[in-house]
Design a protein around this motif. Structure first.
Motif: not given
Lengths: 317, 268
Positions: A112-114, A139-143, B229-233
């Motif tokens: 994942g990319l932010i 936000a957070k990367v989960t993968t 692959w990312t989540v907005v919290e």
């Protein structure tokens, strides 16, 4: 603690300030490992500077065979380093190159990319400012391995000694990576002023300058500020595109933003709305920029700015 | 020659943009349109066609991934002069992140290649005007195995060679590549044309194709918000700035007042 890879942004070995800010963030997340892809003879000096700002390790990659190719060779180097070190995160500076490296690395590593983070917390939660600064997003990367590009000024530069152990890394770069290349490069002339995205104070001019930026530049120099321009001023050919603040130019977030002869269209706001203090000088009392300001002067910038410059010089003198 | 231009349907940046309760962008409550920054990509594609020795041998296809209303964005590209339009629309796509979007775009580019021949140039705008990440072009190039020449402020082609001018933070560069490649352009490439009345009428007869994920062989489970692959919290509206003090300059009073303000704030 896991390593956090910091991709070093530099010009011929001279490290740019946002990289040092990344080291501050990296130390929140784990141990900072800088990745210096550059000329071999500049590596030792670079490593020393990185160590002085908290880098425990510095991976050096000689770019003699990669120089001049666009993005992809660096992606391959980083992909191999990610495989080798299984880092807690990869941090890059949010410029055109940093984002493109990050984008390809994201696909290659299934991560994942932010982009454009303005803060990164110890647990990897990022803060972004979106919709022209009207929303804040967590936000957070989960993968995979979190890949995060960070805007300049997101964190302070800290003088903290790290071990700075230099580890040369021999990456293999495919032939396919060497396709698009830089044919010619003209370094931008140094203006003697602070860099736009890094400056504590930015003084900008727009259509209202009528093409005469001398009053804007005069005030900027009195304040020790960087000079910016609106898209209208750039499109009119008055200032080069590298000075443009806004959606398709630079995003700035200084302590003080001084908008002169700028109406304040949404595209401009997108580039400056998160500035701490905003002041404006504009002839038009209805200009939308006045909705944003902490202090505004309705008046002609051609008389207000020289008078203000004189005041500033006197008070500083 | 085939040119595929990727265009995005975005909420109008001048409208009051907001998030839904699930932290996705509200794409229904706000009028949508063709992203302004993609108009420049359409424009450059059309210019390449017009400059070609035989413009009729160059096909410009506008490709969009989005909700059904996104057909508006594709139609605008057709009205400007693109030859054909493709909209990939599927409920499963909603909430997709950039990697998933680039996957769908890549599969659509490949399907177009299988049907009409390979695209020599895949063209993109420099960024969207909503998410504004600027990463889909590079991700798409990665997925298609193409070189990228990106953030062009000027584009020149000769045979299969492409040369662009690109302004980086520290330098102005000339970047060269060989087709097939992915090209992204900035707003510096020049004004995008307005659709003419003739263009608007002609667009009605141009081929417009709609594909679902199934048509592309993309598993619906590999895209969408749930597999991002990312989540907005959290999304938080920034509090509006407090109204500041506005003074009118009279015989130098404005400069004095402003200097006083800057001194109070310790800037001078």
């Amino acid at each position: 603690m896991s390593e956090v890879l910091v991709v070093v942004d530099h010009v011929d070995g001279a490290i740019r300030k946002p990289t040092l800010e990344l080291l501050t963030l990296a130390r929140r997340l784990g141990t900072a490992s800088a990745v210096f892809i550059g000329p071999a003879d500049a590596a030792a000096a670079a490593a020393e500077k990185l160590a002085a700002h908290g880098a425990e390790k510095v991976y050096t990659v000689d770019d003699a065979a990669l120089r001049g190719y666009l993005v992809v060779p660096k992606v391959e180097v980083l992909q191999q380093l990610v495989e080798k070190t299984s880092p807690a995160a990869v941090l890059l500076v949010s410029g055109a190159e940093g984002k493109e490296i990050a984008a390809r690395l994201s696909i290659r590593t299934g991560s994942g990319l932010i982009t454009d983070a303005v803060d990164v917390a110890a647990d990897g939660t990022t803060t972004q400012s979106v919709f022209a600064g009207s929303y804040t997003v967590q936000a957070k990367v989960t993968t995979g391995t979190p890949i995060i590009t960070v805007k300049p000024n997101a964190a302070p530069v800290e003088d903290v000694a790290g071990a700075g152990t230099v580890e040369p890394f021999a990456a293999t770069v495919s032939e396919a990576a060497r396709s698009a290349m830089v044919v010619a490069s003209q370094p931008r002339k140094a203006s003697g002023r602070p860099e736009l995205t890094e400056a504590a104070i930015v003084v900008s001019g727009g259509r209202g300058t009528g093409g005469d930026f001398a009053p804007v530049e005069g005030l900027a120099d009195a304040l020790g500020a960087a000079v910016g321009a609106s898209r209208a001023a750039v499109d009119s050919g008055w200032m080069p595109h590298s000075f443009q603040v806004g959606q398709t130019g630079k995003t700035v977030s200084p302590q003080l933003y001084v908008a002169n002869g700028i109406s304040g269209a949404i595209q401009h706001r997108a580039g400056m709305q998160t500035s701490k203090t905003i002041v404006a000088v504009n002839k038009d009392p209805e200009a939308p920029i006045f909705e944003l300001v902490d202090f505004g002067v309705v008046g002609d910038l051609h008389t207000v700015l020289p008078a203000l410059t004189e005041q500033v010089t006197q008070r500083k003198g | 020659m085939n040119i595929v231009v990727c265009v995005k349907y975005v909420p109008d940046a001048t409208a009051n943009r907001q998030f839904e309760a699930d932290n996705t962008v509200d794409r229904v409550g706000v009028d949508g349109l063709l992203s302004e920054l993609d108009e420049y990509a359409v424009e450059q594609a059309l210019q390449l066609k017009e400059k070609a020795e035989d413009p009729s041998a160059v096909t410009v296809t506008a490709l969009c991934v989005g909700p059904e209303q996104a057909t508006d964005a594709v139609r605008k590209a057709l009205q400007m002069g693109a030859d054909a339009g493709v909209l990939v629309t599927d409920e499963a796509v909603a909430g997709s992140d950039a990697p998933a979007t680039s996957l769908v775009l890549a599969k659509a580019v490949e399907k177009l290649a299988a049907e009409n021949g390979q695209a020599e140039i895949v063209m993109c705008g420099m960024a969207s005007t909503d998410a504004g990440m600027s990463v889909v072009p590079a991700m798409l190039a990665e997925r298609l195995g193409l070189p990228q020449v990106t953030f062009a402020s000027r584009v020149e082609t000769q045979g299969d060679q492409v040369r662009i001018k690109r302004d980086t933070d520290t330098a102005t560069e000339i970047v060269g590549g060989r087709m097939p490649l992915l090209l992204s352009v900035t707003d510096q490439t020049g004004e995008a044309r307005y659709p003419s009345f003739k263009g608007i009428m002609a667009a009605k007869k141009k081929p417009m194709t709609t594909w679902s994920l199934g048509d592309l062989g993309v598993d619906a489970g590999s895209v969408g918000a749930s597999v991002a692959w990312t989540v907005v919290e959290q999304t938080t509206a920034r509090p509006p700035r407090e109204a500041g003090e506005i003074v009118t300059d009279e015989d130098g009073s404005g400069a004095v007042a402003l200097a006083g303000f800057l001194a109070d704030k310790k800037f001078i």
